[in-house]
Design a protein around this motif. Structure first.
Motif, PDB file in Angstrom:
ATOM      1  N   GLY A  24      -5.913   3.483   5.521  1.00  0.00           N
ATOM      2  CA  GLY A  24      -4.544   3.079   5.146  1.00  0.00           C
ATOM      3  C   GLY A  24      -4.437   2.523   3.739  1.00  0.00           C
ATOM      4  N   THR A  25      -3.420   1.692   3.527  1.00  0.00           N
ATOM      5  CA  THR A  25      -3.139   1.133   2.200  1.00  0.00           C
ATOM      6  C   THR A  25      -4.378   0.449   1.609  1.00  0.00           C
ATOM      7  N   ALA A  26      -5.168  -0.205   2.501  1.00  0.00           N
ATOM      8  CA  ALA A  26      -6.346  -0.921   1.991  1.00  0.00           C
ATOM      9  C   ALA A  26      -7.547  -0.673   2.908  1.00  0.00           C
ATOM     10  N   PHE A  28      -9.626   0.908   6.339  1.00  0.00           N
ATOM     11  CA  PHE A  28      -9.379   0.929   7.789  1.00  0.00           C
ATOM     12  C   PHE A  28      -9.060  -0.492   8.224  1.00  0.00           C
ATOM     13  N   ARG A  29      -7.966  -0.670   8.950  1.00  0.00           N
ATOM     14  CA  ARG A  29      -7.617  -2.031   9.367  1.00  0.00           C
ATOM     15  C   ARG A  29      -6.972  -1.993  10.747  1.00  0.00           C
ATOM     16  N   TYR A  30      -7.651  -2.620  11.711  1.00  0.00           N
ATOM     17  CA  TYR A  30      -7.170  -2.592  13.097  1.00  0.00           C
ATOM     18  C   TYR A  30      -7.582  -3.894  13.772  1.00  0.00           C
ATOM     19  N   ALA A  64      -9.557  -8.258   6.748  1.00  0.00           N
ATOM     20  CA  ALA A  64      -8.205  -7.792   7.070  1.00  0.00           C
ATOM     21  C   ALA A  64      -7.202  -8.670   6.339  1.00  0.00           C
ATOM     22  N   SER A  65      -7.634  -9.226   5.203  1.00  0.00           N
ATOM     23  CA  SER A  65      -6.717  -9.870   4.264  1.00  0.00           C
ATOM     24  C   SER A  65      -5.752 -10.861   4.919  1.00  0.00           C
ATOM     25  N   HIS A  66      -4.435 -10.580   4.839  1.00  0.00           N
ATOM     26  CA  HIS A  66      -3.421 -11.514   5.345  1.00  0.00           C
ATOM     27  C   HIS A  66      -3.135 -11.309   6.826  1.00  0.00           C
ATOM     28  N   ASN A  67      -3.769 -10.330   7.439  1.00  0.00           N
ATOM     29  CA  ASN A  67      -3.477 -10.037   8.853  1.00  0.00           C
ATOM     30  C   ASN A  67      -4.050 -11.126   9.767  1.00  0.00           C
ATOM     31  N   ASP A 289      -7.171 -12.169  -2.556  1.00  0.00           N
ATOM     32  CA  ASP A 289      -6.846 -11.194  -3.597  1.00  0.00           C
ATOM     33  C   ASP A 289      -5.361 -11.218  -3.945  1.00  0.00           C
ATOM     34  N   ARG A 290      -4.620 -12.093  -3.304  1.00  0.00           N
ATOM     35  CA  ARG A 290      -3.207 -12.254  -3.634  1.00  0.00           C
ATOM     36  C   ARG A 290      -2.928 -13.713  -3.890  1.00  0.00           C
ATOM     37  N   ILE A 291      -1.916 -13.970  -4.705  1.00  0.00           N
ATOM     38  CA  ILE A 291      -1.502 -15.345  -4.959  1.00  0.00           C
ATOM     39  C   ILE A 291       0.000 -15.374  -5.241  1.00  0.00           C
ATOM     40  N   PRO A 361       3.976   4.183  -5.385  1.00  0.00           N
ATOM     41  CA  PRO A 361       3.919   3.799  -3.967  1.00  0.00           C
ATOM     42  C   PRO A 361       3.165   2.484  -3.776  1.00  0.00           C
ATOM     43  N   THR A 362       3.390   1.852  -2.634  1.00  0.00           N
ATOM     44  CA  THR A 362       2.734   0.587  -2.272  1.00  0.00           C
ATOM     45  C   THR A 362       1.212   0.736  -2.235  1.00  0.00           C
ATOM     46  N   GLY A 363       0.513  -0.340  -2.555  1.00  0.00           N
ATOM     47  CA  GLY A 363      -0.955  -0.329  -2.501  1.00  0.00           C
ATOM     48  C   GLY A 363      -1.498  -0.390  -3.913  1.00  0.00           C
ATOM     49  N   PHE A 380       1.695  -5.713 -10.678  1.00  0.00           N
ATOM     50  CA  PHE A 380       1.764  -6.674  -9.577  1.00  0.00           C
ATOM     51  C   PHE A 380       2.667  -6.130  -8.480  1.00  0.00           C
ATOM     52  N   GLU A 381       2.239  -6.287  -7.231  1.00  0.00           N
ATOM     53  CA  GLU A 381       3.145  -6.096  -6.125  1.00  0.00           C
ATOM     54  C   GLU A 381       3.927  -7.415  -5.993  1.00  0.00           C
ATOM     55  N   ALA A 382       5.143  -7.327  -5.454  1.00  0.00           N
ATOM     56  CA  ALA A 382       5.968  -8.531  -5.339  1.00  0.00           C
ATOM     57  C   ALA A 382       5.245  -9.617  -4.537  1.00  0.00           C
ATOM     58  N   ASN A 383       4.380  -9.206  -3.598  1.00  0.00           N
ATOM     59  CA  ASN A 383       3.693 -10.168  -2.743  1.00  0.00           C
ATOM     60  C   ASN A 383       2.562 -10.920  -3.458  1.00  0.00           C
ATOM     61  N   GLY A 384       2.345 -10.639  -4.720  1.00  0.00           N
ATOM     62  CA  GLY A 384       1.373 -11.418  -5.485  1.00  0.00           C
ATOM     63  C   GLY A 384       0.027 -10.751  -5.670  1.00  0.00           C
ATOM     64  N   HIS A 385      -0.036  -9.475  -5.347  1.00  0.00           N
ATOM     65  CA  HIS A 385      -1.282  -8.730  -5.462  1.00  0.00           C
ATOM     66  C   HIS A 385      -1.249  -7.933  -6.765  1.00  0.00           C
ATOM     67  N   GLY A 386      -2.058  -8.300  -7.737  1.00  0.00           N
ATOM     68  CA  GLY A 386      -2.037  -7.548  -8.978  1.00  0.00           C
ATOM     69  C   GLY A 386      -2.895  -8.170 -10.056  1.00  0.00           C
ATOM     70  N   ALA A 510       6.908   3.494   6.307  1.00  0.00           N
ATOM     71  CA  ALA A 510       5.950   3.072   7.333  1.00  0.00           C
ATOM     72  C   ALA A 510       4.911   2.181   6.676  1.00  0.00           C
ATOM     73  N   SER A 511       4.546   1.089   7.332  1.00  0.00           N
ATOM     74  CA  SER A 511       3.475   0.239   6.810  1.00  0.00           C
ATOM     75  C   SER A 511       2.152   1.001   6.868  1.00  0.00           C
ATOM     76  N   GLY A 512       1.289   0.723   5.900  1.00  0.00           N
ATOM     77  CA  GLY A 512      -0.044   1.314   5.931  1.00  0.00           C
ATOM     78  C   GLY A 512      -1.065   0.353   6.525  1.00  0.00           C
ATOM     79  N   THR A 513      -0.644  -0.845   6.895  1.00  0.00           N
ATOM     80  CA  THR A 513      -1.602  -1.810   7.441  1.00  0.00           C
ATOM     81  C   THR A 513      -1.198  -2.346   8.813  1.00  0.00           C
ATOM     82  N   GLU A 514       0.037  -2.065   9.231  1.00  0.00           N
ATOM     83  CA  GLU A 514       0.487  -2.549  10.537  1.00  0.00           C
ATOM     84  C   GLU A 514       1.232  -1.419  11.243  1.00  0.00           C
ATOM     85  N   ASP A 515       1.276  -1.485  12.578  1.00  0.00           N
ATOM     86  CA  ASP A 515       1.950  -0.425  13.320  1.00  0.00           C
ATOM     87  C   ASP A 515       3.457  -0.709  13.355  1.00  0.00           C
TER      88      ASP A 515
HETATM   89  P1  NG1 Z   1       1.875  -2.183   3.957  1.00  0.00           P
HETATM   90  O1  NG1 Z   1       1.524  -2.727   5.300  1.00  0.00           O
HETATM   91  O2  NG1 Z   1       1.463  -0.737   3.734  1.00  0.00           O
HETATM   92  O3  NG1 Z   1       3.312  -2.450   3.600  1.00  0.00           O
HETATM   93  C1  NG1 Z   1       0.908  -4.392   2.804  1.00  0.00           C
HETATM   94  C2  NG1 Z   1       1.700  -4.842   1.605  1.00  0.00           C
HETATM   95  C3  NG1 Z   1       1.164  -4.140   0.375  1.00  0.00           C
HETATM   96  C4  NG1 Z   1      -0.344  -4.344   0.201  1.00  0.00           C
HETATM   97  C5  NG1 Z   1      -1.068  -4.046   1.516  1.00  0.00           C
HETATM   98  C6  NG1 Z   1      -2.552  -4.355   1.476  1.00  0.00           C
HETATM   99  C7  NG1 Z   1       4.100  -5.367   1.453  1.00  0.00           C
HETATM  100  C8  NG1 Z   1       5.493  -4.923   1.650  1.00  0.00           C
HETATM  101  N1  NG1 Z   1       3.125  -4.498   1.748  1.00  0.00           N
HETATM  102  O4  NG1 Z   1       1.020  -2.987   2.881  1.00  0.00           O
HETATM  103  O5  NG1 Z   1       1.876  -4.579  -0.736  1.00  0.00           O
HETATM  104  O6  NG1 Z   1      -0.620  -5.619  -0.269  1.00  0.00           O
HETATM  105  O7  NG1 Z   1      -0.470  -4.728   2.625  1.00  0.00           O
HETATM  106  O8  NG1 Z   1      -2.892  -5.658   1.801  1.00  0.00           O
HETATM  107  O9  NG1 Z   1       3.896  -6.504   1.016  1.00  0.00           O
END
Ligand code: NG1
Ligand code: ZN
Length: 541
Positions: A24-26, A28-30, A64-67, A289-291, A361-363, A380-386, A510-515
């Motif tokens: 996925g975005t980062a 395999f994450r499950y 799994a980062s912020h999960n 990795d985010r702030i 795209p995101t990621g 930078f992503e808005a969430n502070g990753h960059g 669709a999220s790449g890290t959550e269902d």
């Molecule tokens: P997904 O779940 O694909 O939206 C989320 C963040 C990404 C990125 C990844 C990896 C949002 C909206 N999406 O991705 O920016 O940080 O996690 O950790 O914040």
């Protein structure tokens, strides 16, 4: 490669049928309990990747980062510290999914892959691995190591517990400095602290401008940032780490951390709403990795300084140094954002600063690849990753300038500053610790308070909603995820809703890290943003 009998025995220890994985975005994450198979196959794949890259070290991060704490994941880092090349993401996915069939499917696919890529499975390779503080980490590490050991000449360097960006940085430096000093986390501390010392000395900065409060999300960032900053004269006594209970797995990311603060737009547990002393607060995510930064204004109200604000701060800062040394024509500066960037930030960068913005795209892998097209690429992503990346041409132009004996002292000072900033910033990936120091350095140099930084532009009210759907794979997008191609007809309905509001924008992906599917909406008032998000969520369901 191991003989078939031993390989089959190992396979049977770790691999279970009946699950379908996707990179996925980062990575395999499950949920951690379904990850053993993919950890084993990723061990094989990382070894193959290193052999394919002529033995250069490939990084592997288990996180799994912020999960939530019960999740985990794994991603492969290429030798320069960047995310795994995209074509290999499919090999990783296909290898994992062959292993969820049976041993024959796995060994047939493996042989085919090895043959097609022309890999000598007995050749030497190197893997540097680390993990975050999750409880499942040691078990998943064992599955990974067993996978990598089916290739006989893979050397593993286990860094133990690290933040994700430390692992990226050490992977990259390990490949650059074959015979240099040990490349471990102390090397990381030394590199970044010496850049900090050089910058503060150059600019005559004697102390931190305000107290620093760090919410470490009860993750691995807590012990690492303490270890790094505690003994340093600037930070010792001037910073406080809260949510530092990384040894209690269940507390990870719970009511704290960058994702909690950004999503809920509120203070994390452990940081008080007060404005009685000058201070700046920040939150890391679980693997640091985010702030995001924040402060409380004169009324004690929470004010967020997110990834968009960091992008604008760095962009403005580098723009002003480039023009002070007349390099604005020779070195290109650009900002890369995603569709989640607040519309006001994009408008400010393009219209006020006059700096080009690209949307990907995101990621971070997508942002990074776009950012390297600039000599100074701020992403930078808005969430502070960059982070910020600097080109080879940047290095050459700056060193040429520095060796020119006819430069004025102010030009030399600015060129040195540019050069030192390229060392203070972790260019391999977003890094909470390095970004934190970068932001503090810029604010100190400009003499800005968090309030002043916040006033540069005002965010449009926005809302991000998670919608649970039966099958998120049917949501296909185009135009850097800003429009849906499928399900058919849905984009038309979203467009019609957006047209009901002033200066509004909404998109679904669709999220790449959550269902789940994410709905983003922004509009000129809070009520309108909330209403648009809720109406779009209704048509998505
Ligand atoms: P997904 O779940 O694909 O939206 C989320 C963040 C990404 C990125 C990844 C990896 C949002 C909206 N999406 O991705 O920016 O940080 O996690 O950790 O914040
Ligand atoms: Zn993270």
């Amino acid at each position: 490669m191991l003989d078939k009998g031993t390989l089959e025995r190992l396979f049977k220890t770790y691999c279970k049928p009946g699950f379908t994985y996707a990179y996925g975005t980062a990575g395999f994450r499950y949920k951690a309990d379904v990850l053993d198979t993919v950890m084993f196959t990723t061990g094989v794949l990382a070894g193959l990747r290193s052999i394919y890259m002529e033995g250069r070290t490939v990084g592997v991060m288990i996180t799994a980062s912020h999960n939530p704490p019960e999740d985990n994941g794994v991603k492969i880092v290429d030798p320069k510290g960047e995310m795994l090349e995209q074509s290999w993401e499919s090999y990783a996915t296909d290898l994992a999914n062959s292993a969820t069939q049976d041993f024959t499917a796995f060994s047939v696919f493996l042989q085919k892959l090895v043959h097609e890529l022309g890999i000598d499975t007995n050749a030497p390779g190197n893997i540097a691995i680390a993990r975050d503080s999750r409880e499942s980490g040691p078990r998943l590490l064992r599955a990974f190591l067993s996978g990598s050991r089916i290739l006989p000449n893979i050397r593993i360097t286990d860094h133990g517990l690290l933040t994700t960006p430390q692992l990226h940085f050490l992977t990259s430096k390990g490949n650059e400095q074959q015979n240099g000093p040990a490349v471990d986390r102390f090397f990381y501390y030394k590199e970044f602290l010496s850049a900090w010392d050089d910058i503060t000395a150059l600019c005559g900065i004697k102390s931190l401008p305000y107290k620093l409060e760090i919410d470490a999300a009860n993750g691995i960032g807590a012990p690492r940032v303490k270890e790094m900053l505690s003994a340093h004269k600037f930070f010792d006594g001037n910073f406080r780490v809260v949510n530092d209970d990384w040894q209690t797995p269940a507390s990870l990311n719970h009511l704290c951390g960058a994702d909690y603060v950004k999503t809920n737009q509120r203070l994390p547990h452990g940081i008080q709403a007060k404005n009685d002393c000058p201070r700046i607060c920040c939150s890391f995510d679980g693997d640091a990795d985010r702030i995001v930064f924040y402060f409380c204004d004169s009324k004690g109200q929470f004010r967020l300084l997110d990834g968009d604000k960091m992008a604008t701060l760095f962009a403005k800062f580098f723009q002003s140094i480039l023009s002070s040394v007349n390099l604005q024509e020779s070195l290109s500066l650009g900002v890369v954002q995603t569709a989640y960037a607040n519309g006001s930030s994009t408008h400010y960068i393009e219209q006020v600063l006059g700096i080009p913005v690209t949307c990907t795209p995101t990621g971070v892998k997508h942002l990074h690849h776009e950012a390297i097209n600039h000599d100074i690429g701020v992403y930078f992503e808005a969430n502070g990753h960059g982070t910020v990346v600097f080109s080879k041409k940047f290095d050459e132009v700056v060193s040429r300038g520095l060796s020119n004996r006819h430069q004025s002292s102010s030009t030399l000072q600015s060129l040195r500053l540019l050069s030192k900033f390229s060392n203070l910033i972790n260019q391999t990936v977003g890094d909470a610790i390095s970004d934190m120091m970068g932001v503090l350095a810029v604010l100190s140099i400009l003499g800005w308070s968090p309030q002043k930084w916040d006033l540069e532009y005002t965010d449009l009210p926005n809302k991000l909603v998670k919608v649970l759907v039966p099958d998120r794979t049917v949501y296909k997008t185009t135009n850097a995820e800003r429009q849906l191609l499928s399900p058919p007809g849905l984009q038309g309905k979203i467009d019609a809703l957006v047209a009901d509001y002033q200066h509004a924008r909404s998109f679904v992906r669709a999220s790449g890290t959550e269902d789940a599917v994410r709905v983003y909406a922004e509009a000129s008032t809070r009520e309108e943003a909330d209403s648009l998000a809720s109406r779009v969520s209704q048509v998505v369901k």
